[in-house]
Design an enzyme around this catalytic site. Structure first.
Site, mmCIF file in Angstrom:
data_model
loop_
_atom_site.group_PDB
_atom_site.id
_atom_site.type_symbol
_atom_site.label_atom_id
_atom_site.label_comp_id
_atom_site.label_asym_id
_atom_site.label_seq_id
_atom_site.Cartn_x
_atom_site.Cartn_y
_atom_site.Cartn_z
ATOM 1 N N ASP A 185 0.842 -1.193 0.000
ATOM 2 C CA ASP A 185 0.000 0.000 0.000
ATOM 3 C C ASP A 185 0.877 1.243 0.000
ATOM 4 O OD1 ASP A 185 0.898 -0.124 2.719
ATOM 5 O OD2 ASP A 185 -0.889 -1.307 3.180
ATOM 6 N N ASP A 220 1.268 4.851 1.704
ATOM 7 C CA ASP A 220 0.853 5.769 2.764
ATOM 8 C C ASP A 220 1.442 7.144 2.509
ATOM 9 O OD1 ASP A 220 -0.514 3.738 4.056
ATOM 10 O OD2 ASP A 220 1.266 3.120 5.183
ATOM 11 N N ASP A 257 9.136 3.425 13.479
ATOM 12 C CA ASP A 257 9.848 2.336 14.166
ATOM 13 C C ASP A 257 11.275 2.112 13.670
ATOM 14 O OD1 ASP A 257 8.743 1.410 11.785
ATOM 15 O OD2 ASP A 257 7.626 -0.239 12.684
#
Ligand code: ATP
Ligand code: MG
Length: 449
Positions: A67, A69, A147
């Site tokens: 996907d 983002d 992260d």
């Protein structure tokens, strides 16, 4: 071109490297049309707009992203004004979804630093876990909160450059999964990052840096504080994304698996060859293969396989200690094991229903006489039940394997052959694979002489 700047915070200093268009391989051709539309619309309205995270990472690796983002300095409300097909979602953090039929582009406003935001709406638990944080910030703050270094690169639609805030490009080239900031702090904020480290390492075939790997061994129990629904979602990403077997091996190595599937891990052995372990290898292998072939996979089937021998073991105890019948013990054990499992990973009801069906079919497949075999073949879940039996056959050999072979032949035979197979069962008294007693033949009434 490289520019550095200092920010001091819990994460420490971050360095921004900017890679202009001619220094990287991302081309607009590889970005989905819908993502490009959103990026351009934001830009035309005067906002900053970047492709970010896994999309940038995967494009740099020459892979097709799952996907795309987008991150921007526009607030969710401002985004909503720009797009008719926009829906705002999320309570923990408001996000905009721009909806193009089945394709959804997620647009997030840059998030601020939780430490600075503490007095506003950020909440931490005693273990240092972030419970809620709703603060908008600058792009560099947004980068620090991500992260891994390889996940903190931003593709700028204004000049097609890549903004790399944490030396992600270097780590990407070296094949290194590395947390941004102090690993222990970042894991305590969100223990799911331990699972993500393992997931990216196996999916991208990378190593986990020493500092990022080291604390996992002693922090793994923090997973017990994560909501079961989230762990369920993660367990699918870990095991049902095409690299299940590798990921499972790593999860075990890091002591993470036992917190996702405690009852399964109880049956693990030093030699790693228990029936449970063999079954997991088989089901993950076939899952990976199906995904590689572009076939659909059913999570219920995987969970059914992982939990089958724990169910058997528990049922054996019930028969032993409480004198339950085989049938009752298996039913009770199935319910118990599933109830326990959903406390750590919340397998949804529609799947637990299928899991039970597949399990129940195992004993039904033994009884094939009369019209039974023909009726079983018509069942919706026959295929799943049979595939499951075949895997059990590989693990258990013996009667189970013979039974699976019988069903294999039965399915591939014509009507007459099938009838003969069933008749043959009765004639030879062959009940291979059947653990149950046959009803004793009724005695013929004695002729009164
Ligand atoms: P995938 O290919 O699995 O989608 P991804 O990197 O896109 O990988 P997502 O879960 O879609 O992973 O998250 C998108 C981005 O959001 C990540 O790249 C990362 O920058 C950030 N992110 C996601 N989860 C976390 C987390 N738990 N902590 C910090 N940052 C996160
Ligand atoms: Mg993603």
């Amino acid at each position: 071109m490289t520019s550095d700047f200092d920010t001091t915070n819990s994460v420490g200093k971050i360095d921004l490297n900017v890679y202009p268009r001619d220094q990287h391989n991302i081309s607009r051709e590889h970005i989905s049309e819908n993502a490009l539309k959103v990026l351009y619309r934001l830009q035309k309205a005067g906002y900053d707009a970047f492709l970010v995270g896994g999309g940038v990472r995967d494009l740099l690796l020459g892979k097709i992203p799952k996907d795309f983002d987008i991150a921007t300095n526009a607030t969710p409300e401002q985004i909503k004004l720009l797009f008719r097909n926009c829906r705002l979602i999320g309570r923990r953090f408001r996000l905009a979804h721009i909806i193009f039929g089945r394709d959804i582009i997620e647009v997030a406003t840059f998030r601020g630093h939780h430490q600075q935001a503490e007095k506003q709406t950020s909440v931490q638990s005693e273990e240092g876990m972030l419970l809620r944080d709703n603060v908008y910030g600058s792009i560099d703050e947004d980068a620090e909160r991500r992260d891994f270094t390889i996940n903190a690169m931003y593709y700028n639609i204004a000049d097609f450059s890549i903004h790399d805030y944490a030396n992600g490009m270097r780590d990407l080239n070296e094949g290194m999964v590395r947390l941004i900031g102090d690993a222990e702090v970042r894991y305590r904020e969100d223990p799911v990052r331990m699972l993500r480290a393992v997931r990216f390492a196996s999916k991208l075939d990378m190593d986990i840096s020493f500092e990022t790997a080291d604390p996992i061994n002693y922090l793994a129990p923090l997973l017990q504080g994560i909501p079961a629904a989230r762990l369920y979602e993660e367990s699918l990403k870990l095991l049902q994304s095409g690299h299940g077997l590798d990921t499972y091996d790593l999860l075990r190595e890091f002591g993470l698996f036992e917190h996702l599937f405690p009852q399964v891990a109880e049956l693990f052995t030093e030699e790693e060859n228990s029936k449970t372990e063999q079954m997991i290898d088989l089901v993950l292998e076939s899952t990976d293969q199906r995904i590689a072939e572009g076939k659909r996979v059913n999570p219920a089937f995987m969970f059914a396989a992982m939990l089958w021998y724990p169910v058997e073991a528990y049922a054996a105890r019930l028969m032993d200690q409480q004198g339950m019948s085989h049938y009752d013990a298996m039913m009770t054990a199935g319910n118990y094991i599933l109830d326990e499992q959903v406390r750590s990973t919340a397998i949804p009801r529609r799947h637990t229903a299928t899991i039970r069906e597949v399990w129940q079919l195992q004993s039904r497949l033994e009884r094939r006489s009369g019209k039974r075999a023909f009726r079983l073949l018509e069942l919706n879940k026959f295929r799943a039940g049979f595939d499951f039996l075949e895997m059990r056959g590989q693990v258990e050999q013996g009667d189970t394997q013979k039974l699976a072979q019988w069903w294999h032949t039965f399915q591939h035979s014509g009507r007459n052959m099938r009838q003969a197979m069933v008749t043959d069962l009765g004639a030879s008294g062959n009940r291979s694979g059947s653990g149950r007693r046959r009803r004793p033949a009724k005695k013929k009434p004695k002729k009164s002489s």
